[in-house]
Design an enzyme around this catalytic site. Structure first.
Site, PDB file in Angstrom:
ATOM      1  N   TYR A 172      32.088   7.981 -18.221  1.00  0.00           N
ATOM      2  CA  TYR A 172      32.485   7.866 -17.175  1.00  0.00           C
ATOM      3  C   TYR A 172      33.807   8.636 -16.531  1.00  0.00           C
ATOM      4  O   TYR A 172      34.687   8.288 -15.932  1.00  0.00           O
ATOM      5  CB  TYR A 172      32.598   6.551 -16.669  1.00  0.00           C
TER       6      TYR A 172
ATOM      7  N   ASP B  83      48.981  12.654  -4.306  1.00  0.00           N
ATOM      8  CA  ASP B  83      48.463  11.833  -3.945  1.00  0.00           C
ATOM      9  C   ASP B  83      49.345  10.933  -4.957  1.00  0.00           C
ATOM     10  O   ASP B  83      49.347  10.848  -6.117  1.00  0.00           O
ATOM     11  CB  ASP B  83      47.016  11.229  -4.106  1.00  0.00           C
TER      12      ASP B  83
ATOM     13  N   LYS C  63      24.005   9.114 -16.189  1.00  0.00           N
ATOM     14  CA  LYS C  63      25.022   8.819 -15.403  1.00  0.00           C
ATOM     15  C   LYS C  63      26.306   8.789 -16.099  1.00  0.00           C
ATOM     16  O   LYS C  63      27.599   9.302 -15.576  1.00  0.00           O
ATOM     17  CB  LYS C  63      24.972   7.687 -14.315  1.00  0.00           C
TER      18      LYS C  63
ATOM     19  N   SER D  51      28.631  -3.181 -17.373  1.00  0.00           N
ATOM     20  CA  SER D  51      29.313  -2.060 -18.191  1.00  0.00           C
ATOM     21  C   SER D  51      30.521  -2.477 -18.877  1.00  0.00           C
ATOM     22  O   SER D  51      31.286  -2.871 -18.220  1.00  0.00           O
ATOM     23  CB  SER D  51      29.283  -0.734 -17.509  1.00  0.00           C
TER      24      SER D  51
ATOM     25  N   GLU E  76      19.133   0.826 -22.406  1.00  0.00           N
ATOM     26  CA  GLU E  76      19.714   1.870 -21.586  1.00  0.00           C
ATOM     27  C   GLU E  76      21.321   2.096 -21.778  1.00  0.00           C
ATOM     28  O   GLU E  76      22.052   1.982 -21.015  1.00  0.00           O
ATOM     29  CB  GLU E  76      19.807   1.477 -20.299  1.00  0.00           C
ATOM     30  N   PRO E  77      21.687   2.569 -23.209  1.00  0.00           N
ATOM     31  CA  PRO E  77      22.911   2.727 -23.413  1.00  0.00           C
ATOM     32  C   PRO E  77      23.548   3.861 -22.906  1.00  0.00           C
ATOM     33  O   PRO E  77      23.063   4.853 -22.821  1.00  0.00           O
ATOM     34  CB  PRO E  77      23.022   2.591 -24.984  1.00  0.00           C
ATOM     35  N   GLY E  78      24.705   3.692 -22.275  1.00  0.00           N
ATOM     36  CA  GLY E  78      25.616   5.042 -21.735  1.00  0.00           C
ATOM     37  C   GLY E  78      26.722   5.276 -22.613  1.00  0.00           C
ATOM     38  O   GLY E  78      26.659   5.836 -23.552  1.00  0.00           O
ATOM     39  N   ARG E  79      27.742   4.328 -22.085  1.00  0.00           N
ATOM     40  CA  ARG E  79      29.067   4.277 -22.824  1.00  0.00           C
ATOM     41  C   ARG E  79      29.107   4.404 -24.279  1.00  0.00           C
ATOM     42  O   ARG E  79      29.882   5.265 -25.020  1.00  0.00           O
ATOM     43  CB  ARG E  79      29.799   3.334 -22.539  1.00  0.00           C
TER      44      ARG E  79
ATOM     45  N   HIS F  51      20.952  -6.034 -17.121  1.00  0.00           N
ATOM     46  CA  HIS F  51      22.031  -5.217 -17.508  1.00  0.00           C
ATOM     47  C   HIS F  51      23.475  -6.219 -17.499  1.00  0.00           C
ATOM     48  O   HIS F  51      23.572  -6.810 -16.390  1.00  0.00           O
ATOM     49  CB  HIS F  51      22.360  -4.001 -16.664  1.00  0.00           C
TER      50      HIS F  51
ATOM     51  N   ASP G 261      36.264   3.111 -13.666  1.00  0.00           N
ATOM     52  CA  ASP G 261      35.776   2.413 -14.905  1.00  0.00           C
ATOM     53  C   ASP G 261      36.820   1.376 -15.320  1.00  0.00           C
ATOM     54  O   ASP G 261      36.424   1.001 -16.318  1.00  0.00           O
ATOM     55  CB  ASP G 261      35.358   3.600 -15.748  1.00  0.00           C
TER      56      ASP G 261
HETATM   57  C1  LIG Z   1      25.291   2.403 -15.762  1.00  0.00           C
HETATM   58  C2  LIG Z   1      23.897   1.883 -16.456  1.00  0.00           C
HETATM   59  C3  LIG Z   1      23.571   1.831 -17.787  1.00  0.00           C
HETATM   60  C4  LIG Z   1      24.849   2.302 -18.751  1.00  0.00           C
HETATM   61  O1  LIG Z   1      25.679   1.322 -18.905  1.00  0.00           O
HETATM   62  P1  LIG Z   1      26.644   1.483 -20.039  1.00  0.00           P
HETATM   63  O2  LIG Z   1      27.511   0.155 -19.757  1.00  0.00           O
HETATM   64  O3  LIG Z   1      27.398   2.924 -20.186  1.00  0.00           O
HETATM   65  O4  LIG Z   1      25.896   1.313 -21.568  1.00  0.00           O
HETATM   66  C5  LIG Z   1      22.344   1.395 -18.024  1.00  0.00           C
HETATM   67  N1  LIG Z   1      21.413   1.118 -17.126  1.00  0.00           N
HETATM   68  C6  LIG Z   1      21.730   1.110 -15.805  1.00  0.00           C
HETATM   69  C7  LIG Z   1      20.683   0.679 -14.762  1.00  0.00           C
HETATM   70  C8  LIG Z   1      23.052   1.403 -15.273  1.00  0.00           C
HETATM   71  O5  LIG Z   1      23.181   1.407 -13.982  1.00  0.00           O
END
Ligand SMILES: *Cc1c(COP(=O)(O)O)cnc(C)c1O
Length: 500
Positions: free
Chosen positions: A456, A427, A134, A266, A335-338, A263, A393
């Protein structure tokens, strides 16, 4: 007519000038090193550059830049060079009266993503990352991470399909990490062979028992998220005192619960919270044992920040050693994203309008102080586009000058004015920076740059008011480029990633 349109189509920007980073505009985050690739770029005479980067379209594309024919080329060269190429191209397009010539654009450095993965493996070798798509479901990012063996955290049927459609990704590499799923999504996950999924409530257990009874469940517990920019605890996570009841119900429904996830929120700015989260996970493992489960999966979630990563990894490792000293039967995932994408993307946006401050309108709300902005700049991406990160964010962004008066050279002696920077929509919420010092000479047609725009941003951008999403130029910079190309080429050679 914008300044951009008045630039000569042949050598629109003064590239023979001294290199901008050596005495760059104060406040530029990259005022230190001069990347070697850029030296190479500058040592070529302007005429060579134009030969390489000819015509109005993209510069010549070499064979090794086309790995996936359905995607844009993967350029060679430092992102700074690609930013300049993009600006010069915009200038040529503008000179040819092409619509949208000056559109904002991203430069994505896949080498940076590769280096983040190396960092992960070095600091947390026992924990298998599952990229939270995501955060930025960019097709190149997904292919690169897939080729490196990273797993994926998906939260919807759409995300699951997006990952599986790439090819070469076994469903076992996906965790469906949304504790509150639509029944149809659980059913389609079952059909796709996806077993691992999280839950944090009894209703979810009933749904899963009905449509995917063989799922491998992970109980998402509540963690202290008070040290994170984006908190999740108000929406997800079972408090520890609810875990026993949840697990008993799961047992009663004959469901297989295999582990625990959490978690910390974020954008976690105090990694010490991982200690408490691991302590709670340990407690949940023990509750599981009491109920009759033998858990073997610990999912430490996301929240990892680029700047604090080593610190977070240290805290996490120490806590795991403390609470899970004997872990030969324990699989650990995350579950790293950022962390993977934030610093890989930069955005270049064009100044499309400039005006004096709205003194009278603001006098009610803003005290008349001398440090209040006296210039307003409007650029062609905003909070309804890539800068939605400011609203959703909670990010603060820092503009710096990419080009000024047709030159990439910004003298340190440029006079500065307190300025505000706005997006292109109608806006008034569309404000990017309320007060930032920018050169007084900055005007329509000049370009501003923004770093750390990978997380994000694009994924949640809209086309409100008819403004297009900004395109991405992909490149590999001086770190990890060869490895990225090798990994992607091997992935493509197996027939993976070829469809758009
Ligand atoms: C958004 C999300 C992540 C990613 O989080 P980051 O802060 O970007 O690492 C991981 N797990 C779950 C369930 C999330 O909703």
């Amino acid at each position: 007519m914008s300044q951009l349109e008045t630039l000569s189509p042949h050598c629109p920007f003064d590239i023979s000038n001294s290199f901008p980073f050596s005495d760059s505009f104060p406040g530029s985050p990259r005022s230190c090193s001069t990347p070697s690739v850029v030296h190479e770029f500058l040592s070529k005479s302007p005429s060579t550059l134009i030969a390489v980067d000819s015509g109005l379209g993209d510069s010549r594309i070499s064979d090794d830049e086309v790995i996936f024919p359905s995607l844009p080329p993967l350029r060679n060269g430092h992102p700074d060079v690609q930013l300049r190429n993009g600006i010069m191209r915009a200038s040529r397009l503008a000179a040819a009266n092409e619509p949208g010539a000056e559109n904002a654009f991203f430069v994505a450095d896949l080498g940076q993503v590769y280096m983040q993965h190396e960092r992960w493996k070095k600091c947390l070798p026992e924990i298998e990352p599952h990229y939270a798509i995501k955060c930025n479901p960019d097709p190149y990012i997904l292919r690169l991470l897939a080729s490196l063996g990273v797993g994926f955290d998906c939260a919807s049927a759409g995300e699951i399909n997006q990952v599986l459609n790439i090819g070469g990704i076994d469903p076992s590499r996906i965790i469906f990490a949304n504790p509150c799923k639509a029944t149809s999504f659980i059913r389609s996950a079952a059909k796709s062979g996806i077993d691992k999924m999280t839950f944090d409530n009894i209703d979810e257990l009933y749904k899963i028992a009905r449509v995917h009874p063989s799922a491998k469940l992970i109980v998402r517990i509540l963690a202290d998220d008070s040290k994170s920019i984006c908190r999740f605890g108000i929406k997800f996570g079972a408090p520890l005192d609810a875990v026993s009841g949840l697990l008993s119900k799961a047992k009663e429904l004959n469901l297989d619960v295999i582990g625990v996830s959490f978690h910390v929120g974020s954008g976690c700015y105090d990694p010490s919270v991982y200690t408490d989260a691991i302590r709670r996970a340990r407690a949940a493992f023990d509750i599981g044992k009491d109920v009759g489960y033998e858990f073997n999966l610990l999912d430490v979630g996301g929240g990892f920040e680029d700047a604090l990563f080593e610190k977070a990894a240290g805290v996490l490792t120490e806590a795991i050693d403390l609470y899970f000293p004997d872990r030969c039967n324990l699989r650990m995932i995350s579950e790293p994203g950022r962390f993977y994408v934030s610093n890989a993307f930069r955005l270049a946006a064009n100044v499309i309008a400039k005006r004096g401050k709205m003194a009278d309108n603001l006098s009610d709300t803003v005290p008349d102080e001398t440090d209040q902005p006296c210039v307003m700049y409007y650029i062609n991406d905003g909070v309804y586009g890539a800068f939605n990160c400011i609203l959703f964010d909670h990010q603060t962004v820092h503009p710096y000058v990419l080009s000024l008066n047709g030159s990439f050279h910004v003298a340190a002696s440029e006079r500065l004015s307190n300025s505000s920077v706005w997006g292109p929509t109608c806006d008034s919420m569309d404000c990017i920076s309320k007060n930032v010092a920018l050169p007084s000479a900055l005007q329509t047609g000049d370009w501003l740059g923004f770093d750390n725009m990978g997380a994000y941003t694009i994924c949640a951008a809209s086309q409100f008011n008819g403004f297009e999403l900004s395109n991405v130029i992909y490149t590999t910079g001086d770190g990890g480029g060869a490895e990225v190309r090798r990994a992607l080429a091997a992935f493509a050679a197996k027939g993976n990633g070829l469809e758009r």
